[in-house]
Design an enzyme around this catalytic site. Structure first.
Site, PDB file in Angstrom:
ATOM      1  N   PRO A 238       0.706  -1.160  -0.067  1.00 24.63           N
ATOM      2  CA  PRO A 238      -0.048  -0.015   0.084  1.00 24.63           C
ATOM      3  C   PRO A 238       0.777   1.382  -0.035  1.00 24.63           C
ATOM      4  O   PRO A 238       0.289   2.415  -0.261  1.00 24.63           O
ATOM      5  CB  PRO A 238      -0.796  -0.161   1.253  1.00 24.63           C
ATOM      6  CG  PRO A 238      -0.099  -0.927   1.938  1.00 24.63           C
ATOM      7  CD  PRO A 238       0.848  -2.007   1.305  1.00 24.63           C
ATOM      8  N   GLY A 239       1.926   1.326   0.278  1.00 28.88           N
ATOM      9  CA  GLY A 239       2.797   2.334  -0.016  1.00 28.88           C
ATOM     10  C   GLY A 239       3.621   3.146   1.188  1.00 28.88           C
ATOM     11  O   GLY A 239       4.114   4.101   1.251  1.00 28.88           O
ATOM     12  N   CYS A 359       8.010  -9.705   5.206  1.00 30.78           N
ATOM     13  CA  CYS A 359       7.496 -10.091   6.771  1.00 30.78           C
ATOM     14  C   CYS A 359       7.059 -11.476   7.223  1.00 30.78           C
ATOM     15  O   CYS A 359       6.129 -11.749   7.597  1.00 30.78           O
ATOM     16  CB  CYS A 359       6.259  -9.084   6.614  1.00 30.78           C
ATOM     17  SG  CYS A 359       4.797  -9.560   5.453  1.00 30.78           S
TER      18      CYS A 359
HETATM   19  C1  LIG Z   1       4.553  -6.959   0.730  1.00 36.17           C
HETATM   20  S1  LIG Z   1       3.566  -6.178  -0.046  1.00 36.17           S
HETATM   21  C2  LIG Z   1       4.428  -4.557  -0.347  1.00 36.17           C
HETATM   22  C3  LIG Z   1       4.294  -3.764   0.799  1.00 36.17           C
HETATM   23  C4  LIG Z   1       4.664  -2.198   0.645  1.00 36.17           C
HETATM   24  N1  LIG Z   1       6.399  -2.292   0.252  1.00 36.17           N
HETATM   25  C5  LIG Z   1       4.681  -1.482   1.784  1.00 36.17           C
HETATM   26  O1  LIG Z   1       5.607  -1.123   2.625  1.00 36.17           O
HETATM   27  O2  LIG Z   1       3.520  -0.776   1.951  1.00 36.17           O
HETATM   28  C6  LIG Z   1       3.983  -6.897  -1.714  1.00 36.17           C
HETATM   29  C7  LIG Z   1       3.362  -6.142  -2.952  1.00 36.17           C
HETATM   30  O3  LIG Z   1       3.882  -6.456  -4.265  1.00 36.17           O
HETATM   31  C8  LIG Z   1       2.850  -6.781  -5.187  1.00 36.17           C
HETATM   32  N2  LIG Z   1       3.459  -7.346  -6.199  1.00 36.17           N
HETATM   33  C9  LIG Z   1       3.492  -8.864  -6.243  1.00 36.17           C
HETATM   34  N3  LIG Z   1       4.166  -9.021  -7.494  1.00 36.17           N
HETATM   35  C10 LIG Z   1       4.379  -8.165  -8.155  1.00 36.17           C
HETATM   36  C11 LIG Z   1       5.157  -7.837  -9.343  1.00 36.17           C
HETATM   37  N4  LIG Z   1       5.551  -8.784 -10.279  1.00 36.17           N
HETATM   38  N5  LIG Z   1       5.337  -6.546  -9.878  1.00 36.17           N
HETATM   39  C12 LIG Z   1       4.584  -5.599  -9.037  1.00 36.17           C
HETATM   40  N6  LIG Z   1       4.317  -5.709  -7.754  1.00 36.17           N
HETATM   41  C13 LIG Z   1       3.907  -6.809  -7.381  1.00 36.17           C
HETATM   42  C14 LIG Z   1       1.921  -7.288  -4.408  1.00 36.17           C
HETATM   43  O4  LIG Z   1       0.843  -6.871  -4.928  1.00 36.17           O
HETATM   44  C15 LIG Z   1       1.846  -6.328  -3.002  1.00 36.17           C
HETATM   45  O5  LIG Z   1       0.935  -5.314  -3.198  1.00 36.17           O
END
Ligand SMILES: C[S@@+](CC[C@H](N)C(=O)[O-])C[C@H]1O[C@@H](n2cnc3c(N)ncnc32)[C@H](O)[C@@H]1O
Length: 618
Positions: A238-239, A359
């Site tokens: 979510p950012g 995580c």
């Molecule tokens: C663990 S979360 C990231 C949390 C974020 N970094 C934060 O701190 O708010 C992983 C994210 O990676 C996205 N994701 C997974 N595969 C991806 C890809 N091939 N390209 C871009 N985003 C991807 C998922 O949809 C998810 O939203």
């Protein structure tokens, strides 16, 4: 020397001595404890009693982990006392002496084996985490926020030694109900007592404070992008980490925040908007389709991919949870994580620092991924993450991975009072520098594989992957599944629209049943999408203390359109080095030419056949 280091606290040394003597029948616990003349007789007595109480479990742990075989110099009684303290006592150990460091290195292994006696484990991991509040320095300074809370009646507590992690944790544990303090590692993170709520607080509503767990702040704190630089956040929604980067960069330079999920991308944009950051470009794309050549200026990369989320719970690693993560699922995740990390390390020629975080508390998604990457990576070296947290951290990767484990950092709910997290740091090798974990034999094998592919030219993509890709091909990649789900969802949606019209206009049972089937299919696809994306809710609510995410969602700020679109003609996603990308492209061109030639041949063949037919007919 090894097991009698002066730095092992006296309490533990005496406890191990007493326990040993009791086991040899030299006296009762009481007698022997009194003879020690230790100032805290009660604590000494309790520790020895506890060590005996847990003796059976400890024996099992030692047997399963082979601790005493692998660490023959370790005094077994001291080890028993330390394990008791770590798993059932204070749940932490000061990390100054060698024996303590050894026990800490095995902590994860012990915990993994503790799943055999889940009841005890619950006892170990029940912890109350404090409430962490990140100051959004794009909107206010840390001092202003501290003063604001003080004016509301909160008492700001300072901890005397800003370098002593143990005393810091003690202070955090003992925070009074109206007290708050500053984190010792992250200078813009405030700590409040557990369960403090901020939903209605003005600073929270206007985005001045962001509720983000300390562990979730660590990757960006360690990445530490300087103002004016360029960052690629490969898995952004979510950012929370994107906006933390923006804060550190003082809203200068550029952040490319890539998110594959459509809905999550929308959330990402809202969060960026409400943080006040203007240096972020949100991109809704599969990051593995982004060409490094389109982003040559990227200097820092954050890889925070989808993971099992096993660290996001207060009761981590109890037996049941571990079983819930099927081997297959973990393999899939690990394969995807490996692929995305490798991509980060090989596709961006000007990147100088890459941070990988999850995580998850499972080595399969962490140290094992890192190991597979560093063993064949020529351009980067793994550096000690401890260096970026004042060399004061206590939890590192599993001892099974040797120094690779030592270089990686874990945040642990029971020790660090945070969510469970893993962080590994890579820096580009420069000059005469070398990646110390490079495995020449493996590398030679892989290079041989690449060369064969190049020479073979006509090798199929499948064969190339077998040779080049460190991730086994049979484990489908998560991002590919996400993409497939999205495509099938879109297709079904389109068909549903058509089918809707049919039902209305014709009202046939056939169309109605078709629609039903399609809806069922769509539902199924949504379900598996959920599985793969690892619960939007879980991520937002748990990793990053989602109150704020939800609140920002509600505020529904206007969304900026992204400027840059992603070329679909980006390179293929094999595990290849940047150096061979060009050759790959040339290969591709050669193949296309060949195909065109073949097409022409077929056409002319057809033409000939037609002519022959005409002749016969005539
Ligand atoms: C663990 S979360 C990231 C949390 C974020 N970094 C934060 O701190 O708010 C992983 C994210 O990676 C996205 N994701 C997974 N595969 C991806 C890809 N091939 N390209 C871009 N985003 C991807 C998922 O949809 C998810 O939203």
């Amino acid at each position: 020397m090894f097991d009698n280091s002066l730095r092992v606290p006296r309490l533990y040394k005496l406890a191990s001595k007493v326990a040993k003597e009791v086991s040899e029948g030299r006296g009762s616990i009481k007698q022997l404890v009194y003879q020690c003349k230790h100032p805290n007789i009660k604590a000494l007595y309790a520790l020895v009693v506890h060590t005996f109480k847990k003796s059976d479990d400890i024996e099992k742990l030692f047997a399963k982990s082979k601790l005493l075989v692998k660490e023959p110099k370790l005094n077994p009684w001291l080890a028993k006392v330390l394990v008791t303290e770590l798993l059932w006592g204070k749940m932490r150990l000061p990390d100054k002496s060698k024996p303590i460091k050894t026990i800490l290195a095995y902590k994860q292994i012990f915990k993994a084996h503790l799943s055999d006696f889940a009841d005890d484990f619950e006892e170990v991991v029940q912890v109350e985490k404090p409430r962490y509040v990140r100051v959004n320095t794009l909107k206010s300074s840390v001092n202003e926020v501290i003063d604001g809370f003080r004016n509301e009646g909160w008492v700001f507590k300072r901890h005397a030694d800003s370098n002593d992690y143990m005393s810091f944790l003690e202070n955090v544990t003992n925070l009074g109900p109206q007290e708050f303090m500053l984190d010792m590692h992250i200078p813009y993170l405030l700590i409040f007592p557990p369960k403090t709520t901020f939903y209605k607080h003005q600073a929270y509503k206007n985005g001045t404070i962001i509720l983000q767990d300390k562990a979730s702040c660590l990757p960006v704190h360690i990445l530490n992008p300087e103002p004016g630089t360029t960052v690629l956040d490969m898995c952004a929604a979510p950012g929370m980490k994107t906006t933390q980067c923006a804060s550190l960069m003082e809203d200068t330079g550029k952040i490319y925040a890539v998110e594959i999920g459509r809905k999550r991308y929308e959330t990402l944009k809202k969060i960026i908007e409400s943080s006040g950051a203007t240096n972020v470009e949100a991109i809704n794309a599969d990051v593995l389709k982004i060409s490094g050549r389109d982003y040559p200026e990227v200097e820092y990369i954050l890889v925070d991919p989808s993971c099992s989320g096993s660290g996001i719970t207060d009761r981590v690693e109890i037996g049941q949870q571990r079983q819930d993560q099927t081997k297959d699922r973990l393999e899939k995740l690990a394969s995807f994580q490996l692929k995305i990390l490798w991509y980060a390390l090989t596709r961006f020629p000007n990147a100088k620092k890459v941070v990988y975080s999850t995580c998850s508390v499972y080595p399969e998604e962490n140290e094992d991924v890192v190991r597979q990457v560093v063993e064949t990576c020529m351009n980067y070296k793994l550096v000690s993450a401890n260096r970026f947290v004042k060399n004061q951290w206590t939890n590192f990767g599993s001892a099974e991975f040797g120094d690779i484990g030592n270089y990686c950092l874990y945040a642990r709910p029971d020790i660090d009072l945070t969510s469970g997290f893993f962080v590994a740091v890579f820096e580009r090798v420069r000059g005469g520098d070398k990646n110390p974990f490079l495995n020449e034999t493996l590398l030679t094998q892989r290079i041989e594989g690449w060369r064969n592919n190049e020479l073979a030219g006509k090798a199929t993509k499948k064969r190339r992957n077998e040779n080049v890709d460190p991730a086994p091909e049979e484990t489908e990649n998560v991002y590919e599944e996400i993409k497939r789900e999205e495509v099938s969802e879109k297709k079904i949606k389109k068909e549903d629209e058509v089918s809707d019209t049919n039902v209305v206009s014709e009202g046939t049972t056939e169309n109605a049943s078709k629609k039903k089937k399609k809806k069922k299919k769509k539902k199924k696809s949504e379900r598996s999408d959920d599985q793969i994306m690892y619960d939007d809710n879980k991520l937002q609510d748990q990793i990053n203390n989602t109150e704020e995410t939800n609140e920002q969602k509600k505020s529904g700020n206007v969304v900026k359109k992204t400027k840059k679109k992603h070329a679909d003609g980006s390179p293929k996603n094999e595990f290849i080095n940047t150096d061979i990308v060009k050759n790959e492209d040339d290969n591709h061109k050669r193949k296309t030419k060949k195909k065109e030639k073949k097409d022409v041949v077929t056409e002319s063949g057809n033409e000939k056949q037609k002519k022959k037919k005409k002749k016969i007919n005539a």
